[in-house]
Design an enzyme around this catalytic site. Sequence first.
Site, PDB file in Angstrom:
ATOM      1  N   GLU A   1      -7.021   4.739   7.488  1.00 17.24           N
ATOM      2  CA  GLU A   1      -6.693   6.066   7.277  1.00 17.24           C
ATOM      3  C   GLU A   1      -8.163   6.611   6.512  1.00 17.24           C
ATOM      4  O   GLU A   1      -8.323   7.923   6.671  1.00 17.24           O
ATOM      5  CB  GLU A   1      -5.464   6.211   6.527  1.00 17.24           C
ATOM      6  CG  GLU A   1      -4.273   5.950   7.339  1.00 17.24           C
ATOM      7  CD  GLU A   1      -3.138   5.671   6.834  1.00 17.24           C
ATOM      8  OE1 GLU A   1      -3.184   5.330   5.387  1.00 17.24           O
ATOM      9  OE2 GLU A   1      -2.180   4.959   7.350  1.00 17.24           O
TER      10      GLU A   1
ATOM     11  N   GLU B   1      -5.511  -5.139  10.586  1.00 16.83           N
ATOM     12  CA  GLU B   1      -4.346  -4.079  10.849  1.00 16.83           C
ATOM     13  C   GLU B   1      -4.952  -3.418  12.198  1.00 16.83           C
ATOM     14  O   GLU B   1      -5.769  -2.061  12.164  1.00 16.83           O
ATOM     15  CB  GLU B   1      -4.501  -3.266   9.644  1.00 16.83           C
ATOM     16  CG  GLU B   1      -4.185  -3.724   8.398  1.00 16.83           C
ATOM     17  CD  GLU B   1      -3.547  -2.500   7.466  1.00 16.83           C
ATOM     18  OE1 GLU B   1      -2.461  -2.914   6.771  1.00 16.83           O
ATOM     19  OE2 GLU B   1      -4.375  -1.511   7.040  1.00 16.83           O
TER      20      GLU B   1
ATOM     21  N   LYS C   1       0.178   4.096  -0.362  1.00 15.76           N
ATOM     22  CA  LYS C   1      -0.676   5.520   0.034  1.00 15.76           C
ATOM     23  C   LYS C   1      -0.283   6.676  -0.865  1.00 15.76           C
ATOM     24  O   LYS C   1      -0.378   6.534  -1.763  1.00 15.76           O
ATOM     25  CB  LYS C   1      -0.314   5.682   1.726  1.00 15.76           C
ATOM     26  CG  LYS C   1      -0.224   4.466   2.393  1.00 15.76           C
ATOM     27  CD  LYS C   1      -0.251   4.529   3.809  1.00 15.76           C
ATOM     28  CE  LYS C   1      -0.134   3.301   4.832  1.00 15.76           C
ATOM     29  NZ  LYS C   1      -0.287   3.336   6.266  1.00 15.76           N
TER      30      LYS C   1
ATOM     31  N   GLY D   1       2.117   2.412  10.876  1.00 17.22           N
ATOM     32  CA  GLY D   1       3.118   3.340  10.718  1.00 17.22           C
ATOM     33  C   GLY D   1       3.642   3.841  12.073  1.00 17.22           C
ATOM     34  O   GLY D   1       4.279   4.994  12.101  1.00 17.22           O
TER      35      GLY D   1
ATOM     36  N   HIS E   1      -9.570   0.941   4.576  1.00 15.58           N
ATOM     37  CA  HIS E   1      -8.445   1.310   5.547  1.00 15.58           C
ATOM     38  C   HIS E   1      -8.517   2.180   6.560  1.00 15.58           C
ATOM     39  O   HIS E   1      -9.278   3.183   6.428  1.00 15.58           O
ATOM     40  CB  HIS E   1      -7.056   1.957   4.395  1.00 15.58           C
ATOM     41  CG  HIS E   1      -6.050   1.958   5.095  1.00 15.58           C
ATOM     42  ND1 HIS E   1      -5.518   3.001   5.937  1.00 15.58           N
ATOM     43  CD2 HIS E   1      -4.621   1.008   4.836  1.00 15.58           C
ATOM     44  CE1 HIS E   1      -4.264   2.585   6.374  1.00 15.58           C
ATOM     45  NE2 HIS E   1      -3.908   1.214   5.821  1.00 15.58           N
TER      46      HIS E   1
ATOM     47  N   ASN F   1       0.918  -1.442   0.005  1.00 12.25           N
ATOM     48  CA  ASN F   1       0.096  -0.091   0.036  1.00 12.25           C
ATOM     49  C   ASN F   1       0.946   1.216  -0.110  1.00 12.25           C
ATOM     50  O   ASN F   1       1.609   1.633   0.971  1.00 12.25           O
ATOM     51  CB  ASN F   1      -1.003   0.002   1.356  1.00 12.25           C
ATOM     52  CG  ASN F   1      -1.673   1.322   1.340  1.00 12.25           C
ATOM     53  OD1 ASN F   1      -1.631   2.026   0.311  1.00 12.25           O
ATOM     54  ND2 ASN F   1      -2.451   1.268   2.493  1.00 12.25           N
TER      55      ASN F   1
ATOM     56  N   SER G   1       3.068  -1.823  10.803  1.00 12.41           N
ATOM     57  CA  SER G   1       4.666  -2.069  10.665  1.00 12.41           C
ATOM     58  C   SER G   1       5.157  -3.399  10.460  1.00 12.41           C
ATOM     59  O   SER G   1       6.041  -3.753  11.277  1.00 12.41           O
ATOM     60  CB  SER G   1       5.023  -1.536  12.390  1.00 12.41           C
ATOM     61  OG  SER G   1       4.472  -0.290  12.496  1.00 12.41           O
TER      62      SER G   1
HETATM   63  P1  PGA Z   1       2.816   0.367   7.702  1.00 12.77           P
HETATM   64  O1  PGA Z   1       1.248   0.386   7.120  1.00 12.77           O
HETATM   65  O2  PGA Z   1       2.926  -0.950   7.206  1.00 12.77           O
HETATM   66  O3  PGA Z   1       3.460   1.550   7.440  1.00 12.77           O
HETATM   67  O4  PGA Z   1       2.371   0.408   9.240  1.00 12.77           O
HETATM   68  C1  PGA Z   1       0.445  -0.654   6.686  1.00 12.77           C
HETATM   69  C2  PGA Z   1      -0.915  -0.042   6.372  1.00 12.77           C
HETATM   70  O5  PGA Z   1      -1.349   1.119   6.664  1.00 12.77           O
HETATM   71  O6  PGA Z   1      -1.319  -0.885   5.238  1.00 12.77           O
END
Ligand code: PGA
Length: 254
Positions: A97, A167, A11, A173, A95, A9, A213
């Site tokens: 976010e 997740e 983003k 993140g 997601h 992803n 992460s």
């Molecule tokens: P990250 O994000 O690996 O940077 O923690 C995962 C995601 O948001 O799908």
Amino acid sequence: MRERIIAGNWKMNTTLQEGVELAHSIIQAVKGIDDVTVVICPPATHLSAVGEVIKGSSVGLGAQNVHWEEKGAFTGEISPLMLEEFGCRWVIIGHSERRFWFGETDKIVNHRLRRALKSGIRPIVCIGETLEEMESGRAYTVIEAQLKGSLDEVQLTGRGSVVIAYEPVWAIGTGRNATPGEAQEAHSFIRKMLTMMYDKETAENTVIQYGGSVNEKNAAELMACEDVDGGLIGGASLSVDKFSTIVRAASSTS
Ligand code: PGA
């Protein structure tokens, strides 16, 4: 054996040129790994160019969003027909976010999901609890509600169907991933829920990715968990070395 899927992803990252270069490098780096499905999800503006790069390779193209209508007055949204034009066979839906910044609810996630399935675009549906929900002991209640809300009236067939990405929001993140034990426990709970909502065979065949992460160091132990069938990778998917190491960690030949 269940399918294994690693999705990157990206983003809202990379310039067009960086994205094209990254896609080229990923194709080379994962060549020959044929027991893991690899998908990359660049920003919508890059789908066309990245789609050209990965055409004919084993890497799949995914979007980060899809609307539930084919066209109309939906400023800023992207239609499933547009995704099809780019050869986009995958889409991330719900997601955290999108839930946090854009107020997406399980109902919206459900609308998007149903349309994606109707259009033959394979959805990766994200669920997971926030830090506050985890600390107050409500993680599994939240996961259950998100699963039921997102999958409302959705027929799951397991193999080749909806992918669930667990997740935990507190792990995204932050550099603080769930331990393999925590991930396994949550994934096993999700599979139990799917057994109750559908049936055992469907639950057994459904791919449940872990995200939050995941990096080149912790991937092997997370992917070794019985109910972890791959990963949704954010930050580490922007580095070809890290991403391909994670793909290799998911491969049984590693
Ligand atoms: P990250 O994000 O690996 O940077 O923690 C995962 C995601 O948001 O799908």
